[in-house]
Design a protein around this motif. Structure first.
Motif, PDB file in Angstrom:
ATOM      1  N   GLN A   8       0.845  -1.187   0.000  1.00 14.50           N
ATOM      2  CA  GLN A   8       0.000   0.000   0.000  1.00 14.50           C
ATOM      3  C   GLN A   8       0.887   1.246   0.000  1.00 14.50           C
ATOM      4  N   ALA A   9       0.341   2.345  -0.518  1.00 17.13           N
ATOM      5  CA  ALA A   9       1.115   3.593  -0.584  1.00 17.13           C
ATOM      6  C   ALA A   9       0.177   4.787  -0.626  1.00 17.13           C
ATOM      7  N   ILE A  10       0.685   5.913  -0.162  1.00 22.93           N
ATOM      8  CA  ILE A  10       0.053   7.219  -0.371  1.00 22.93           C
ATOM      9  C   ILE A  10       0.900   7.965  -1.396  1.00 22.93           C
ATOM     10  N   VAL A  11       0.243   8.570  -2.378  1.00 20.31           N
ATOM     11  CA  VAL A  11       0.969   9.316  -3.410  1.00 20.31           C
ATOM     12  C   VAL A  11       1.270  10.719  -2.881  1.00 20.31           C
ATOM     13  N   LEU A  12       2.550  11.004  -2.666  1.00 19.74           N
ATOM     14  CA  LEU A  12       2.953  12.293  -2.097  1.00 19.74           C
ATOM     15  C   LEU A  12       3.051  13.398  -3.148  1.00 19.74           C
ATOM     16  N   GLY A  13       3.287  13.016  -4.396  1.00 14.68           N
ATOM     17  CA  GLY A  13       3.424  14.009  -5.455  1.00 14.68           C
ATOM     18  C   GLY A  13       3.744  13.346  -6.780  1.00 14.68           C
ATOM     19  N   LYS A  14       3.577  14.097  -7.868  1.00 13.61           N
ATOM     20  CA  LYS A  14       3.891  13.548  -9.184  1.00 13.61           C
ATOM     21  C   LYS A  14       4.293  14.675 -10.126  1.00 13.61           C
ATOM     22  N   MET A  15       5.004  14.316 -11.206  1.00 14.33           N
ATOM     23  CA  MET A  15       5.385  15.278 -12.227  1.00 14.33           C
ATOM     24  C   MET A  15       5.503  14.561 -13.570  1.00 14.33           C
ATOM     25  N   ASN A  16       5.257  15.297 -14.637  1.00 14.80           N
ATOM     26  CA  ASN A  16       5.381  14.720 -15.968  1.00 14.80           C
ATOM     27  C   ASN A  16       6.843  14.434 -16.288  1.00 14.80           C
ATOM     28  N   TYR A  17       7.051  13.370 -17.060  1.00 15.81           N
ATOM     29  CA  TYR A  17       8.410  13.013 -17.477  1.00 15.81           C
ATOM     30  C   TYR A  17       8.349  12.507 -18.911  1.00 15.81           C
ATOM     31  N   SER A  18       9.204  13.071 -19.767  1.00 16.14           N
ATOM     32  CA  SER A  18       9.229  12.775 -21.203  1.00 16.14           C
ATOM     33  C   SER A  18       7.839  13.040 -21.798  1.00 16.14           C
ATOM     34  N   ASP A  19       7.518  12.376 -22.888  1.00 18.10           N
ATOM     35  CA  ASP A  19       6.254  12.638 -23.560  1.00 18.10           C
ATOM     36  C   ASP A  19       5.082  11.859 -22.974  1.00 18.10           C
ATOM     37  N   SER A  20       5.389  10.769 -22.282  1.00 15.28           N
ATOM     38  CA  SER A  20       4.278   9.895 -21.897  1.00 15.28           C
ATOM     39  C   SER A  20       4.347   9.339 -20.484  1.00 15.28           C
ATOM     40  N   SER A  21       5.400   9.640 -19.750  1.00 10.41           N
ATOM     41  CA  SER A  21       5.590   8.997 -18.452  1.00 10.41           C
ATOM     42  C   SER A  21       5.360   9.969 -17.291  1.00 10.41           C
ATOM     43  N   LEU A  22       5.295   9.409 -16.093  1.00 12.29           N
ATOM     44  CA  LEU A  22       5.163  10.184 -14.868  1.00 12.29           C
ATOM     45  C   LEU A  22       6.220   9.740 -13.871  1.00 12.29           C
ATOM     46  N   ILE A  23       6.742  10.703 -13.118  1.00 15.66           N
ATOM     47  CA  ILE A  23       7.568  10.387 -11.955  1.00 15.66           C
ATOM     48  C   ILE A  23       6.736  10.700 -10.717  1.00 15.66           C
ATOM     49  N   VAL A  24       6.666   9.746  -9.795  1.00 14.45           N
ATOM     50  CA  VAL A  24       5.853   9.920  -8.591  1.00 14.45           C
ATOM     51  C   VAL A  24       6.711   9.677  -7.352  1.00 14.45           C
ATOM     52  N   THR A  25       6.269  10.260  -6.261  1.00 11.27           N
ATOM     53  CA  THR A  25       6.860   9.957  -4.955  1.00 11.27           C
ATOM     54  C   THR A  25       5.798   9.267  -4.122  1.00 11.27           C
ATOM     55  N   LEU A  26       6.096   8.062  -3.686  1.00 15.59           N
ATOM     56  CA  LEU A  26       5.163   7.260  -2.903  1.00 15.59           C
ATOM     57  C   LEU A  26       5.660   7.143  -1.472  1.00 15.59           C
ATOM     58  N   TYR A  27       4.729   7.135  -0.522  1.00 16.36           N
ATOM     59  CA  TYR A  27       5.108   6.722   0.829  1.00 16.36           C
ATOM     60  C   TYR A  27       4.437   5.389   1.077  1.00 16.36           C
ATOM     61  N   THR A  28       5.263   4.343   1.202  1.00 13.27           N
ATOM     62  CA  THR A  28       4.762   2.979   1.233  1.00 13.27           C
ATOM     63  C   THR A  28       4.779   2.404   2.643  1.00 13.27           C
ATOM     64  N   ASP A  29       4.004   1.341   2.809  1.00 13.02           N
ATOM     65  CA  ASP A  29       3.887   0.696   4.112  1.00 13.02           C
ATOM     66  C   ASP A  29       5.197   0.043   4.542  1.00 13.02           C
ATOM     67  N   HIS A  30       5.883  -0.616   3.615  1.00 15.65           N
ATOM     68  CA  HIS A  30       7.034  -1.432   3.992  1.00 15.65           C
ATOM     69  C   HIS A  30       8.386  -0.891   3.508  1.00 15.65           C
ATOM     70  N   ASN A  31       8.371   0.096   2.623  1.00 17.91           N
ATOM     71  CA  ASN A  31       9.632   0.605   2.063  1.00 17.91           C
ATOM     72  C   ASN A  31       9.820   2.101   2.252  1.00 17.91           C
ATOM     73  N   GLY A  32       8.945   2.740   3.030  1.00 20.05           N
ATOM     74  CA  GLY A  32       9.097   4.172   3.260  1.00 20.05           C
ATOM     75  C   GLY A  32       8.865   4.977   1.990  1.00 20.05           C
ATOM     76  N   LYS A  33       9.621   6.057   1.850  1.00 16.71           N
ATOM     77  CA  LYS A  33       9.470   6.950   0.695  1.00 16.71           C
ATOM     78  C   LYS A  33      10.185   6.360  -0.515  1.00 16.71           C
ATOM     79  N   VAL A  34       9.450   6.244  -1.607  1.00 18.86           N
ATOM     80  CA  VAL A  34      10.001   5.601  -2.809  1.00 18.86           C
ATOM     81  C   VAL A  34       9.726   6.490  -4.027  1.00 18.86           C
ATOM     82  N   PRO A  35      10.773   6.989  -4.702  1.00 20.93           N
ATOM     83  CA  PRO A  35      10.565   7.667  -5.982  1.00 20.93           C
ATOM     84  C   PRO A  35      10.441   6.610  -7.081  1.00 20.93           C
ATOM     85  N   ALA A  36       9.494   6.814  -7.989  1.00 27.06           N
ATOM     86  CA  ALA A  36       9.236   5.782  -8.989  1.00 27.06           C
ATOM     87  C   ALA A  36       8.798   6.411 -10.304  1.00 27.06           C
ATOM     88  N   ILE A  37       8.872   5.614 -11.346  1.00 26.73           N
ATOM     89  CA  ILE A  37       8.438   6.063 -12.665  1.00 26.73           C
ATOM     90  C   ILE A  37       7.312   5.172 -13.162  1.00 26.73           C
TER      91      ILE A  37
END
Length: 246
Positions: A8-37
């Motif tokens: 499980q995760a709460i989405v802390l923020g997001k931003m556009n990346y390239s033409d079609s992707s997103l970069i997000v920051t998640l706060y997860t139950d078991h891994n803490g803060k995780v930046p992801a694409i």
């Protein structure tokens, strides 16, 4: 070799990346803060951008590789998008301030299930309007300060050890902490904290019910917590979300 993580995760923020992707920051139950694409998430055929939206509570699967800066999200399912928060400007302002605090005051990949559960709980309180948004924000702020190792000691005078109670004005400075009114009279270099403000901080720390406080007192309390964190964490520049929604 990547590890497949489902959490499980709460989405802390997001931003556009390239033409079609997103970069997000998640706060997860078991891994803490995780930046992801999220590759291809902005494609018209993809539903991921709606699911992995800021503030949402989700269940996510991602491929974790220690040497990679951005983990790769493969799928996500929505648990809650908190519609009552998003439909109320005051709730949105303070909920986004909560996300900003978690984003700025936590370390990547440092697990803290207690903090995750506290984050979910406070957003549910916002959603259900359990208390005013400004008080809920203050409750979480005090909780986060403790969880990140900067606990405010508020029950006893830092000089004489006398028990402090909300009935009296007290003194404070950032190097010594809170002191009783008697020590305030005999020591210099302390600011006076009025009884109403101290009552607010005292009740937050001791998880007591708050009722009948002036809006100005709540704002002063949140400003005090912000100053406290700035003093102890020099890289912390303040809470931008509260300024954006003015």
């Amino acid at each position: 070799m990547s590890e497949i993580i489902k959490t499980q995760a709460i989405v802390l923020g997001k931003m556009n990346y390239s033409d079609s992707s997103l970069i997000v920051t998640l706060y997860t139950d078991h891994n803490g803060k995780v930046p992801a694409i999220l590759k291809g998430a902005r494609s018209p055929k993809s539903k991921l951008a709606l699911i992995v939206d800021t503030l949402n509570h989700i269940e996510v699967i991602f491929y974790k590789k220690e040497s990679r800066e951005l983990q790769i999200v493969s799928s996500a399912d929505l648990i809650s998008h908190f519609p009552n928060i998003k439909s109320d400007l005051e709730s949105t302002k303070y909920a986004f301030a909560v996300l900003e605090l978690v984003r700025n005051l936590t370390i990547e990949n440092e697990s803290n299930s207690r903090l995750f559960k506290g984050l979910v709980r406070i957003l549910e309180h916002f959603e259900n309007k359990k208390e005013s948004p400004s008080i809920l924000f203050a409750r979480f702020f005090m909780f986060l300060i403790t969880e990140t190792g900067y606990e405010i000691m508020i029950d006893k005078c830092s000089i004489c050890g006398k028990e402090l109670t909300p009935e009296f004005s007290i003194g404070y400075n950032f190097s010594t902490g809170f002191i009783c009114n008697e020590c305030l009279q005999s020591h210099s270099g302390f600011e006076k904290i009025e009884s109403e403000l101290f009552k607010f901080l005292y009740c937050l720390k001791n998880k007591k019910f708050l009722n009948g406080l002036k809006v100005t007192t709540i704002d002063e309390g949140n400003s005090f917590l912000e100053r406290y964190v700035k003093e102890h964490i020099p890289d912390f520049k303040g809470i931008q979300s509260l300024e954006m929604f003015k």
